[in-house]
Write an enzyme that holds these catalytic residues in place. Sequence first.
Site, PDB file in Angstrom:
ATOM      1  N   ARG A 162       0.822  -1.211   0.000  1.00  0.00           N
ATOM      2  CA  ARG A 162       0.000   0.000   0.000  1.00  0.00           C
ATOM      3  C   ARG A 162       0.861   1.269   0.000  1.00  0.00           C
ATOM      4  O   ARG A 162       0.443   2.299  -0.521  1.00  0.00           O
ATOM      5  CB  ARG A 162      -0.943   0.001   1.206  1.00  0.00           C
ATOM      6  CG  ARG A 162      -2.095  -0.947   0.993  1.00  0.00           C
ATOM      7  CD  ARG A 162      -3.072  -0.956   2.120  1.00  0.00           C
ATOM      8  NE  ARG A 162      -4.313  -1.577   1.669  1.00  0.00           N
ATOM      9  CZ  ARG A 162      -5.314  -1.891   2.469  1.00  0.00           C
ATOM     10  NH1 ARG A 162      -5.250  -1.639   3.751  1.00  0.00           N
ATOM     11  NH2 ARG A 162      -6.397  -2.448   1.979  1.00  0.00           N
ATOM     12  N   GLY A 206      -7.337  -8.895   0.964  1.00  0.00           N
ATOM     13  CA  GLY A 206      -6.118  -8.952   1.767  1.00  0.00           C
ATOM     14  C   GLY A 206      -5.503 -10.342   1.780  1.00  0.00           C
ATOM     15  O   GLY A 206      -4.309 -10.511   1.503  1.00  0.00           O
ATOM     16  N   GLY A 252     -12.259  -5.018   0.448  1.00  0.00           N
ATOM     17  CA  GLY A 252     -13.645  -4.625   0.710  1.00  0.00           C
ATOM     18  C   GLY A 252     -14.151  -3.632  -0.326  1.00  0.00           C
ATOM     19  O   GLY A 252     -15.274  -3.748  -0.819  1.00  0.00           O
TER      20      GLY A 252
HETATM   21  P1  ADP Z   1      -9.860 -11.968   1.270  1.00  0.00           P
HETATM   22  O1  ADP Z   1      -9.174 -11.337   2.453  1.00  0.00           O
HETATM   23  O2  ADP Z   1      -8.908 -12.256   0.153  1.00  0.00           O
HETATM   24  O3  ADP Z   1     -11.084 -11.210   0.827  1.00  0.00           O
HETATM   25  P2  ADP Z   1     -11.353 -13.734   2.973  1.00  0.00           P
HETATM   26  O4  ADP Z   1     -10.967 -12.913   4.150  1.00  0.00           O
HETATM   27  O5  ADP Z   1     -12.744 -13.713   2.521  1.00  0.00           O
HETATM   28  O6  ADP Z   1     -10.365 -13.394   1.741  1.00  0.00           O
HETATM   29  O7  ADP Z   1     -11.027 -15.248   3.266  1.00  0.00           O
HETATM   30  C1  ADP Z   1      -9.750 -15.694   3.611  1.00  0.00           C
HETATM   31  C2  ADP Z   1      -9.784 -16.699   4.718  1.00  0.00           C
HETATM   32  O8  ADP Z   1     -10.588 -17.814   4.345  1.00  0.00           O
HETATM   33  C3  ADP Z   1      -8.424 -17.231   5.026  1.00  0.00           C
HETATM   34  O9  ADP Z   1      -8.116 -16.945   6.370  1.00  0.00           O
HETATM   35  C4  ADP Z   1      -8.552 -18.714   4.770  1.00  0.00           C
HETATM   36  O10 ADP Z   1      -7.828 -19.498   5.689  1.00  0.00           O
HETATM   37  C5  ADP Z   1     -10.029 -18.932   4.937  1.00  0.00           C
HETATM   38  N1  ADP Z   1     -10.452 -20.182   4.307  1.00  0.00           N
HETATM   39  C6  ADP Z   1     -10.505 -20.482   3.011  1.00  0.00           C
HETATM   40  N2  ADP Z   1     -10.909 -21.737   2.818  1.00  0.00           N
HETATM   41  C7  ADP Z   1     -11.099 -22.279   4.040  1.00  0.00           C
HETATM   42  C8  ADP Z   1     -11.525 -23.550   4.514  1.00  0.00           C
HETATM   43  N3  ADP Z   1     -11.790 -24.557   3.688  1.00  0.00           N
HETATM   44  N4  ADP Z   1     -11.642 -23.720   5.844  1.00  0.00           N
HETATM   45  C9  ADP Z   1     -11.358 -22.716   6.708  1.00  0.00           C
HETATM   46  N5  ADP Z   1     -10.964 -21.494   6.314  1.00  0.00           N
HETATM   47  C10 ADP Z   1     -10.831 -21.270   5.000  1.00  0.00           C
HETATM   48 MG    MG Z   2      -9.629 -11.358   4.532  1.00  0.00          MG
END
Ligand code: ADP
Ligand code: MG
Length: 403
Positions: free
Chosen positions: A45, A361, A384
């Site tokens: 960032r 993130g 977000g």
């Molecule tokens: P981003 O930050 O890229 O938008 P999210 O915050 O929505 O993504 O999701 C990321 C989280 O989802 C990570 O901490 C990851 O460990 C979790 N995650 C993904 N698949 C699984 C799973 N099968 N079981 C538990 N947690 C999961």
């Molecule tokens: Mg996240």
Amino acid sequence: MLKEKEGKYNRMLSIRDLPLTGKRVLIRVDLNVPLNEEGIADDSRLRAIVPTVQYARSQGGRVILMSHLGRPEGRYEPHLSLRPCAAHLSTLLGIPVSLAPDCCGPITQEIVAALKPGEVLLLENLRFHLGEEEPEREPTFAPQLAALGDLYIQEAFGAMHRAHASITEITHFFPGKAAIGFLVEREIAYLDEVLHTPRRPLHALLGGAKVSTKFKVIQTLLAKADVVLIGGAMAHTFFLAQGIPMGDSLVENRFMESARALLEMPVARDKLLLPVDLVVTNAAHEIRTISIEEGVPIGYRSVDIGPRTIKYYGEVLQSAATLFWNGPLGLFETPPFNRGTEAIAHLIARLPHATTIVGGGDSLAAVHQAGVADRFTHLSTGGGASLEYIEQGHLPGLDALSH
Ligand code: ADP
Ligand code: MG
């Protein structure tokens, strides 16, 4: 680009449209960086704002940067000081960047008044004041911030979905003198491409922990994209809605009905893909791969997509001309459950002609972890904000600049 494409933002100015020479250029940036014991864990960032800051300096602007960091909730919290960011910005810009002890007040006003053209000042964490997140509770906060600048530049893409003082309220004080910076321009241009003018086929790959936070995005992308591939824990709720046992996997029972309704929509039948196998583990750390027909056994939880899904999704993704990816496909922080996410990241990185956009993130962390970050067309600095822009087609921070 924005101006031609989006009627709604017709009258939005770019930093290029404003004469900066000698002016106090107040730039809202997003320095909400991840911190660890050693300091800044990821400086993406900070790097992302360098072109705009250097441009403002090169035009003879006196640059004043402001940002939030973490959630201090209106109190001074030493560990959420922006001091490490000031130090790192000095290195990135090659000039000293001083930190004002506060983002407003008489001392800060004096420091700003002494700023010379080409110099850069960073204001202390905006959220040390309640007025940042709750402008209505401290109505004098936005005007105090506004008084520090002659011009306002919005460059905090990652915060533009928040109607906070430094994002929305403040723009009222800069009629005809508020504009977007290069980073925001680029972020919006790529998302507009996904939303309005994608090269087809457009593929959306959605993962992450919760279906609840991304349900609307799935709906929007089902309408816009040609294929929507689902992975991560958010797939579990869809399986549960189909009566497939999920063992101890992360599920959201509250969303099961919505998930079921969505699966029954013709558009979902045509476009929505779910994993065909999963990697599961139990309390004894045993690891198995199960097919979806089997379901997740009692005592096990699903932590990654399986090898057949990697192959299947890999084949489907080959045809993508534009790809939008948000959300890891498994518990990628805990190897070996990063395998699915990493394999798919590598595969996307090798797509020869596709425009590939990744936001979120954790998604960015996963792409960095896989070592292929530089092979993506665009890494969005705002998870977000990018999802909200896709979901709603606008952002409070953009609306505030285009009235
Ligand atoms: P981003 O930050 O890229 O938008 P999210 O915050 O929505 O993504 O999701 C990321 C989280 O989802 C990570 O901490 C990851 O460990 C979790 N995650 C993904 N698949 C699984 C799973 N099968 N079981 C538990 N947690 C999961
Ligand atoms: Mg996240």
